[in-house]
Design a protein around this motif. Structure first.
Motif, mmCIF file in Angstrom:
data_model
loop_
_atom_site.group_PDB
_atom_site.id
_atom_site.type_symbol
_atom_site.label_atom_id
_atom_site.label_comp_id
_atom_site.label_asym_id
_atom_site.label_seq_id
_atom_site.Cartn_x
_atom_site.Cartn_y
_atom_site.Cartn_z
ATOM 1 N N GLU A 184 -30.930 17.235 -50.733
ATOM 2 C CA GLU A 184 -30.518 17.323 -52.124
ATOM 3 C C GLU A 184 -31.682 17.233 -53.114
ATOM 4 O O GLU A 184 -31.479 16.931 -54.272
ATOM 5 C CB GLU A 184 -29.499 16.212 -52.416
ATOM 6 C CG GLU A 184 -28.226 16.359 -51.601
ATOM 7 C CD GLU A 184 -27.163 15.338 -51.979
ATOM 8 O OE1 GLU A 184 -27.495 14.351 -52.665
ATOM 9 O OE2 GLU A 184 -26.005 15.553 -51.600
ATOM 10 N N GLY A 185 -32.876 17.501 -52.666
ATOM 11 C CA GLY A 185 -34.002 17.584 -53.593
ATOM 12 C C GLY A 185 -34.913 16.384 -53.603
ATOM 13 O O GLY A 185 -36.133 16.535 -53.692
ATOM 14 N N LEU A 186 -34.374 15.158 -53.548
ATOM 15 C CA LEU A 186 -35.214 13.964 -53.563
ATOM 16 C C LEU A 186 -35.861 13.785 -52.198
ATOM 17 O O LEU A 186 -35.182 13.797 -51.177
ATOM 18 C CB LEU A 186 -34.390 12.721 -53.914
ATOM 19 C CG LEU A 186 -35.172 11.405 -53.914
ATOM 20 C CD1 LEU A 186 -36.160 11.377 -55.077
ATOM 21 C CD2 LEU A 186 -34.233 10.215 -53.988
ATOM 22 N N MET A 187 -37.154 13.605 -52.192
ATOM 23 C CA MET A 187 -37.882 13.429 -50.946
ATOM 24 C C MET A 187 -39.093 12.549 -51.190
ATOM 25 O O MET A 187 -39.534 12.383 -52.332
ATOM 26 C CB MET A 187 -38.317 14.777 -50.376
ATOM 27 C CG MET A 187 -39.232 15.563 -51.289
ATOM 28 S SD MET A 187 -39.519 17.255 -50.730
ATOM 29 C CE MET A 187 -37.910 17.952 -51.109
ATOM 30 N N GLY A 188 -39.601 11.971 -50.132
ATOM 31 C CA GLY A 188 -40.761 11.115 -50.331
ATOM 32 C C GLY A 188 -41.290 10.500 -49.065
ATOM 33 O O GLY A 188 -40.997 10.951 -47.952
ATOM 34 N N MET A 189 -42.044 9.436 -49.239
ATOM 35 C CA MET A 189 -42.742 8.803 -48.133
ATOM 36 C C MET A 189 -42.830 7.301 -48.377
ATOM 37 O O MET A 189 -42.887 6.842 -49.523
ATOM 38 C CB MET A 189 -44.149 9.394 -48.016
ATOM 39 C CG MET A 189 -44.995 8.831 -46.888
ATOM 40 S SD MET A 189 -46.613 9.659 -46.791
ATOM 41 C CE MET A 189 -46.114 11.262 -46.153
ATOM 42 N N ILE A 190 -42.810 6.558 -47.293
ATOM 43 C CA ILE A 190 -43.006 5.108 -47.346
ATOM 44 C C ILE A 190 -44.172 4.773 -46.422
ATOM 45 O O ILE A 190 -44.174 5.153 -45.259
ATOM 46 C CB ILE A 190 -41.761 4.335 -46.877
ATOM 47 C CG1 ILE A 190 -40.537 4.721 -47.711
ATOM 48 C CG2 ILE A 190 -42.010 2.829 -46.949
ATOM 49 C CD1 ILE A 190 -39.232 4.161 -47.159
ATOM 50 N N ARG A 191 -45.133 4.079 -46.967
ATOM 51 C CA ARG A 191 -46.267 3.664 -46.152
ATOM 52 C C ARG A 191 -46.378 2.145 -46.234
ATOM 53 O O ARG A 191 -46.467 1.573 -47.318
ATOM 54 C CB ARG A 191 -47.562 4.303 -46.632
ATOM 55 C CG ARG A 191 -48.752 3.856 -45.789
ATOM 56 C CD ARG A 191 -49.993 4.661 -46.074
ATOM 57 N NE ARG A 191 -50.951 4.463 -44.992
ATOM 58 C CZ ARG A 191 -51.708 5.419 -44.471
ATOM 59 N NH1 ARG A 191 -51.613 6.634 -44.936
ATOM 60 N NH2 ARG A 191 -52.535 5.150 -43.492
ATOM 61 N N SER A 231 -38.734 14.965 -56.909
ATOM 62 C CA SER A 231 -37.459 15.671 -56.808
ATOM 63 C C SER A 231 -37.600 17.041 -57.442
ATOM 64 O O SER A 231 -37.953 17.161 -58.622
ATOM 65 C CB SER A 231 -36.338 14.894 -57.505
ATOM 66 O OG SER A 231 -35.127 15.639 -57.471
ATOM 67 N N LEU A 232 -37.335 18.058 -56.663
ATOM 68 C CA LEU A 232 -37.391 19.417 -57.169
ATOM 69 C C LEU A 232 -36.125 19.788 -57.935
ATOM 70 O O LEU A 232 -36.144 20.657 -58.797
ATOM 71 C CB LEU A 232 -37.597 20.389 -56.007
ATOM 72 C CG LEU A 232 -38.849 20.146 -55.150
ATOM 73 C CD1 LEU A 232 -38.907 21.133 -53.998
ATOM 74 C CD2 LEU A 232 -40.111 20.228 -56.000
ATOM 75 N N SER A 233 -35.030 19.108 -57.624
ATOM 76 C CA SER A 233 -33.750 19.441 -58.261
ATOM 77 C C SER A 233 -33.484 18.639 -59.528
ATOM 78 O O SER A 233 -32.734 19.073 -60.393
ATOM 79 C CB SER A 233 -32.596 19.211 -57.272
ATOM 80 O OG SER A 233 -32.529 17.846 -56.888
ATOM 81 N N ASP A 234 -34.099 17.440 -59.655
ATOM 82 C CA ASP A 234 -33.869 16.593 -60.825
ATOM 83 C C ASP A 234 -35.176 15.924 -61.237
ATOM 84 O O ASP A 234 -35.320 14.709 -61.152
ATOM 85 C CB ASP A 234 -32.803 15.540 -60.511
ATOM 86 C CG ASP A 234 -32.422 14.724 -61.737
ATOM 87 O OD1 ASP A 234 -32.736 15.153 -62.868
ATOM 88 O OD2 ASP A 234 -31.807 13.660 -61.567
ATOM 89 N N PRO A 235 -36.157 16.707 -61.721
ATOM 90 C CA PRO A 235 -37.458 16.135 -62.052
ATOM 91 C C PRO A 235 -37.410 15.119 -63.186
ATOM 92 O O PRO A 235 -38.221 14.196 -63.226
ATOM 93 C CB PRO A 235 -38.296 17.359 -62.439
ATOM 94 C CG PRO A 235 -37.308 18.401 -62.816
ATOM 95 C CD PRO A 235 -36.117 18.167 -61.949
#
Length: 260
Positions: free
Chosen positions: A120-127, A213-217
């Protein structure tokens, strides 16, 4: 965003952590022998990658998110370079060359999913990184200082040499988690979607969360459920690693890993 990369279903997403260095000088007023002894103790206590794996979130541990282990080089190769030294911790945070180097690090990517696991657009990373000495606190402080100094933006080149420009760095309200926390938003000149970074320190462990987020910047945020779930696992792992006196230890181990 070429400066912040993590492959999630073949979509370029985000980057990793870093910060400014630890001087290794130890507590003020400590003798050289005391400092050396403290460093040796840090080395003994520092967990390796196998131990730190216990803090990783499971693939479906947080409802509504697909979570996966990231491979080496998920944030690209080489060391990013910024146009000014004061912004370097921000550039480091978008790359994979950690300064100071932590004792151990684990990385997971995440993407928000809906019905039938559609993204759904939101993406990311946890380090999540474990540091010796004051490395975690110093890294977070360097990032905080850089965010304030570079509020009007900065230019950088990725480790691969690609130019990037951020027109603003905004400090956001941090989550009330851990010993201290920082939240910032970077506005990319060329990209429509901003980059969010939230850092939470718990003792010598520093968890860095990256999202876009590409869908909800405009409305993008790092989900509180992910923040809480990750910090709960860090607290659990720290409690498990703490030495217990024989009289305090229960006959049966009733502690359970939050991942189940």
């Amino acid at each position: 965003m070429k400066a912040m990369v993590a492959v999630i279903s073949a979509v370029v997403a985000l980057g990793l952590t870093a910060g400014c260095g630890v001087d290794g000088s130890g507590p003020r007023g400590a003798s050289r022998t005391e400092k050396a002894g403290a460093r040796e103790l840090d080395a003994v206590r520092a967990p390796g990658p196998a131990e730190l794996r216990h803090v990783e979130l499971g693939a479906h541990e947080v409802p509504g998110f697909q979570i996966e282990r990231a491979g080496e080089g998920a944030a690209g190769a080489g060391t990013p370079r910024t146009d000014t030294e004061e912004c370097r911790p921000l550039g480091d945070a978008l790359g994979s060359q950690l300064r100071p180097a932590p004792a151990a690090t684990v990385v997971r990517t995440f993407a928000k999913t809906g019905e039938d696991m559609d993204f759904e657009g939101l993406m990311g990373m946890i380090r999540v990184s474990e540091y010796a000495g004051d490395g975690a606190a110093d890294t977070l402080e360097a990032l905080r200082t850089a965010a304030a100094a570079c509020a009007d933006g900065f230019r950088m080149r990725t480790g691969e040499g690609e130019p990037q420009e951020f027109e603003a760095v905004r400090t956001l309200s941090p989550p009330g988690l851990g010993d201290e926390a920082l939240a910032i938003r970077l506005e990319n000149v060329a990209e429509r979607a901003p980059s969010l970074i939230t850092a939470v320190r718990s003792g010598r462990t520093l968890a860095m969360f990256f999202a876009t987020s590409l869908s909800d910047p405009d409305g993008v945020s790092i989900p509180p459920s992910l923040l809480r779930a990750q910090m709960a696992k860090i607290r659990w792992a720290a409690a498990e690693a703490s030495p217990r006196s024989p009289s305090a230890a229960p006959e049966d181990d009733e502690d359970a890993d939050p991942s189940g």
